[in-house]
Design an enzyme around this catalytic site. Structure first.
Site, mmCIF file in Angstrom:
data_model
loop_
_atom_site.group_PDB
_atom_site.id
_atom_site.type_symbol
_atom_site.label_atom_id
_atom_site.label_comp_id
_atom_site.label_asym_id
_atom_site.label_seq_id
_atom_site.Cartn_x
_atom_site.Cartn_y
_atom_site.Cartn_z
ATOM 1 N NE ARG A 141 -3.514 -0.146 2.846
ATOM 2 C CZ ARG A 141 -4.834 -0.282 2.747
ATOM 3 N NH1 ARG A 141 -5.362 -1.460 2.456
ATOM 4 N NH2 ARG A 141 -5.633 0.739 2.935
ATOM 5 C CE1 TYR A 144 -4.597 7.131 -2.790
ATOM 6 C CE2 TYR A 144 -4.840 6.313 -0.546
ATOM 7 C CZ TYR A 144 -5.266 7.128 -1.576
ATOM 8 O OH TYR A 144 -6.359 7.941 -1.407
ATOM 9 C CD GLU A 146 5.690 6.240 3.256
ATOM 10 O OE1 GLU A 146 5.347 7.425 3.460
ATOM 11 O OE2 GLU A 146 6.354 5.578 4.069
ATOM 12 C CE LYS A 148 -3.909 10.687 -2.449
ATOM 13 N NZ LYS A 148 -4.609 11.789 -3.150
ATOM 14 N NE ARG A 185 -12.761 3.739 -3.026
ATOM 15 C CZ ARG A 185 -12.618 5.026 -3.331
ATOM 16 N NH1 ARG A 185 -12.015 5.846 -2.487
ATOM 17 N NH2 ARG A 185 -13.076 5.499 -4.475
ATOM 18 C CG ASN A 189 -15.652 -4.553 -3.174
ATOM 19 O OD1 ASN A 189 -15.695 -4.196 -4.352
ATOM 20 N ND2 ASN A 189 -14.534 -4.865 -2.565
ATOM 21 C CD GLN A 208 -11.691 -5.940 9.029
ATOM 22 O OE1 GLN A 208 -11.905 -6.712 9.951
ATOM 23 N NE2 GLN A 208 -11.564 -6.350 7.761
ATOM 24 N N PRO A 271 -5.567 -1.423 7.617
ATOM 25 C CG PRO A 271 -5.706 0.865 7.204
ATOM 26 C CD PRO A 271 -5.803 -0.470 6.529
#
Length: 314
Positions: A141, A144, A146, A148, A185, A189, A208, A271
């Site tokens: 990931r 994306y 890093e 940003k 996402r 989905n 999560q 996350p």
């Protein structure tokens, strides 16, 4: 009336932002290379004499006279940004360099659409803007995350060195009409799977958490930030945190679906918790999301139902 450039203007959030800014009486230049954006999102705007569509890649320089720049250009879904990670990093880094160069030449104010992913897999909860994050710099990931983070650094470097007027928005999970069927996402989905009565895929145990903000609330926040005196970074999102498993059950209920829930392994660096602290947005922008989750999801479900029916007919 302002002349406003939106990069990624044919994308999900960009298309809603273009409509909002046109409604406010501005001239809009919509820049997009259509990697994840779609002409269908802005087709109804074409022909408006205050709307200009330009096919362009932000990794290449672009010249125009503008008053404000909203830099939204970058694939935001893991499915899309991991498809070509080098291109994703180039879009974030070279794209913001080119847009900051344009802002410098035009003396324009620029807003960077950053992301909650700058916090990585956070060790504090909820996330506040002063938190520096917990990002794997070499993970799948990182292109994306890093990218940003680098864009935010460049924004502040141009601000300090060249006095560029900058605004940084850290956007948390956003949903609504104009999301792509293959967006990848969780909202899209789950809705598409539910509408087709296919198994709903939950990764890990579903414990999560995420917090979902309706797109019209998000565009309102972006406009308020751009026109405020607050540089940011500022978290923009909905602090209504809920587990992925509970969210899947809510989608099944709202779609009246026969889908079952199946579980798969959690992707790398996904996350565990995601919830914005929006104290700064409340204080400096007088903003908080107002759309009820059921109301926003029903609008989104109806949108996807129309798209699926159109695709099946054709």
């Amino acid at each position: 009336m302002k002349r406003i450039l939106i990069t990624g203007g044919a994308g999900f959030i960009g298309s809603h932002l273009a409509q909002r800014l046109l409604n406010d009486g501005n001239d809009i230049i919509c820049l997009d290379n259509f990697f994840t954006g779609s002409k269908d999102n802005i087709r109804h705007l074409i022909g408006n004499n205050r709307f200009e569509l330009v096919r362009h890649d932000v990794t290449l320089e672009y010249f125009a006279e503008v008053d404000q720049i909203y830099n939204l250009a970058c694939p935001a879904s893991p499915v899309h940004y991991q498809y070509n990670p080098i291109k994703t990093m180039k879009t974030s880094v070279m794209g913001i360099i080119n847009m900051l160069g344009l802002a410098k030449r035009c003396n324009a104010r620029i807003l960077q659409a950053s992301t909650s992913e700058v916090y990585g897999n956070p060790q504090i909860h909820p996330q506040v803007e002063s938190y520096w994050g917990n990002v794997n710099p070499i993970g799948i990931r990182s292109c994306y995350d890093e990218g940003k983070r680098c864009a935010e650094a460049l924004m502040f470097d141009y601000h300090r060195q060249h006095n560029i007027e900058i605004r940084i928005a850290r956007i948390f999970n956003t949903y609504g009409p104009n999301m792509a069927l293959d967006d990848g996402r969780v909202v899209s989905n789950f809705i598409v799977q539910a509408l087709k009565n296919k198994p709903i895929t939950v990764y890990g145990t579903g414990a999560q958490t995420r917090a979902f903000c309706y797109v019209e609330d998000m565009t309102d926040a972006l406009v308020k930030l751009m026109n405020s005196d607050f540089t940011g970074p500022v978290n923009l999102g909905n602090p209504d945190e809920r587990s992925i498993l509970d969210f899947a059950k809510l989608i099944i209920k709202l779609t009246n679906s026969n889908s079952e829930i199946i579980f798969k392994d959690l992707p790398s660096d996904d996350p565990v918790q995601r919830e914005p602290d929006i104290s700064l947005a409340r204080k400096y922008l007088n903003w908080a999301p107002s759309t009820d989750i059921n109301e926003g999801l029903i609008k989104t479900i109806n949108y996807f139902a129309r798209i699926i029916n159109t695709v099946s007919v054709n």
